[in-house]
Design an enzyme around this catalytic site. Structure first.
Site, short mmCIF file in Angstrom:
data_model
loop_
_atom_site.label_atom_id
_atom_site.label_comp_id
_atom_site.label_asym_id
_atom_site.label_seq_id
_atom_site.Cartn_x
_atom_site.Cartn_y
_atom_site.Cartn_z
N LYS A 1 0.75 -1.09 0.03
CA LYS A 1 0.07 -0.10 0.01
C LYS A 1 0.93 1.33 0.05
O LYS A 1 0.80 2.12 -0.83
CB LYS A 1 -0.96 0.02 1.23
CG LYS A 1 -1.85 1.34 1.14
CD LYS A 1 -2.63 1.42 2.46
CE LYS A 1 -1.85 1.83 3.67
NZ LYS A 1 -2.62 2.21 5.03
N ASP B 1 3.80 -0.81 12.33
CA ASP B 1 2.51 -1.38 11.69
C ASP B 1 2.53 -3.05 12.05
O ASP B 1 1.68 -3.65 11.78
CB ASP B 1 2.43 -1.11 10.04
CG ASP B 1 1.73 0.20 9.98
OD1 ASP B 1 1.16 0.53 10.99
OD2 ASP B 1 1.82 0.59 8.97
N ARG C 1 -4.30 1.74 18.87
CA ARG C 1 -3.79 0.30 18.71
C ARG C 1 -3.29 -0.20 19.89
O ARG C 1 -3.65 -1.50 20.14
CB ARG C 1 -2.93 0.27 17.64
CG ARG C 1 -3.42 0.34 16.22
CD ARG C 1 -2.64 0.34 15.13
NE ARG C 1 -3.39 0.15 13.72
CZ ARG C 1 -2.96 0.20 12.69
NH1 ARG C 1 -1.53 0.49 12.28
NH2 ARG C 1 -3.63 -0.11 11.62
#
Length: 428
Positions: free
Chosen positions: A16, A304, A335
């Site tokens: 991405k 990530d 997160r």
């Protein structure tokens, strides 16, 4: 743990980060560029549509194997209203590009995206002479009245996200003069390395100083033909699945020359006892039948992937502490809190601080995972579900479409025991 050694080749979609950067750089270059093997997902399609709204022509082959971009060679003109949906890259990369053009540009997005901070980018653009509004009460994420940018020297606080810096750097060759950025407290440095590497592929003049300065000259971009490599963040899920099931999984096209820092996740898996092989043309991970803990690891540069490790950490033989991840609280969800809460729902002891998380060993209990519309939470906990069959379901399994629409089917292909994490439903 399963100890069967079966060689599996994973089909991981394109990066991405590379896809959206390449799209923007192609839009800024004059002439025709080609982005081959792009990621086709919610975020990249949103980015592609946003560029179209800005006047950039993007043509796709029937199966989306290649996107052909007819670049402007300058900033956009005429003004537009641009929908960014949940895509943070669109909201952070496109306003600087728009500011180098002419007209009024209004960028808006989902409630999830509106909750993510944009003020560092707005402040930086204002410092370069742009007229920018992000105040409370605005009917948009950010509104840019564009009259071109002169360039110059600015400081940028990059402690919340590296995307602000990437957006400014990619717009810099379209400014009237060179841009010099003095970067403060940069997180996720590998993403800046990716940005600079791709800018150079499109012809940009970029230099870096020892004092944290990055200078971009006004040499115009040139069209390029780029093949997007597999997404390293997405590959972390199949690599972790290999480590905890004792299988061997190879991701071709993701090797030693990768632009993506998140390939460093396999070095973390090596610390857990996995056998890791990084070659020129691909990377393989083999589970060895043991998953070791008892260590602390700073994952700030590869944040990530921290959820991938955290989700399978209960399977380790000792606690694992993950540090350096304060900025992960400002992603699609908080997160750190979301992962800790879901682990506790599984009966796992998890402790958290402002920038760290400790996960203790345990046997996961049946639980319904709260995804918070966050694709990475859904995919990470799906790996735990593979290692502990029948225990994990997701409240939003479809949110994986943000970056990997075929995730559940690919996991089922690689690991036949994988169950679609919805009560009573199996993947096909």
């Amino acid at each position: 743990m399963i100890t069967e050694r079966v060689g599996l080749t994973a089909r991981i979609p394109g990066s991405k980060s590379c896809t959206n950067r390449a799209l923007l750089l192609a839009a800024a270059a004059p002439g025709t560029s080609r982005v081959r093997a792009p990621l086709v997902s919610d975020d990249t399609l949103t980015f592609r549509d946003a560029l179209t709204a800005l006047g950039v022509r993007v043509a796709a082959t029937p199966a989306d194997e290649c996107w052909e971009i007819t670049g402007l060679g300058r900033g956009p003109a005429g003004g537009a209203r641009v929908w960014c949906a949940d895509a943070g890259t669109a909201a952070r990369f496109l306003p600087p590009f728009a500011a180098t053009g002419e007209g009024e540009y209004v960028f808006d997005g989902s409630g999830q995206l509106r909750a993510r901070p944009l003020w560092p980018l707005a402040d930086a653009l204002a410092g370069l002479g742009a007229e920018v509004r992000t105040a409370a009460g605005e009917d948009a994420l950010i509104r840019v009245t564009a009259r071109g940018l002169d360039g110059g020297e600015i400081g940028l606080d990059s402690s919340l996200s590296s995307q602000y810096l990437s957006g400014l750097l990619m717009a810099a060759p379209l400014m009237r003069g060179p841009l010099v950025v003095k970067v403060h407290r940069l997180v996720s440095r590998p993403y800046i390395d990716m940005t600079l590497g791709l800018m150079r592929r499109f012809g940009a003049d970029v230099t870096e100083g020892p004092d944290g300065r990055i200078e971009v000259g006004t040499r115009p971009y040139v069209p390029a033909d780029l093949v997007v490599e597999p997404d390293a963040s997405t590959a972390s899920y199949v690599f972790a699945a290999a480590a905890v099931t004792g299988r061997t999984v190879t991701v071709p096209g993701l090797g030693a020359g990768s632009l993506q820092g998140d390939l460093g996740f396999v070095d973390v898996l090596r610390r857990t006892g996995a056998d890791v092989r990084i070659g020129d043309s691909g990377t393989s991970v083999t589970g060895t039948g043991r998953f070791r803990g008892g260590f602390s690891v700073d994952m700030g540069e590869i944040s990530d992937t921290f959820m991938t490790l955290a989700a399978v950490a209960p399977l380790a033989d000792a606690p694992i502490t993950i540090t350096g991840i304060a900025h992960a609280r400002l992603k699609e969800s908080d997160r750190i809190s979301a992962v800790a809460g879901n682990l506790r729902a599984c009966g796992i002891r998890a402790e958290e601080g402002p920038d760290w998380l400790t996960v203790h060993p345990g046997v996961p209990l049946p639980a319904r995972i709260a995804c918070h519309r966050d694709h990475r939470i859904a995919m990470a906990f799906s790996v735990l579900g593979l290692a502990a069959p029948g225990t994990i379901t997701l409240d939003d399994p479809g949110c994986v479409g943000k970056t990997f629409p075929g995730f559940h089917n690919e996991m089922r292909r690689l690991f036949p025991a994988y169950e679609l994490p919805v009560p009573g439903v199996r993947a096909h």
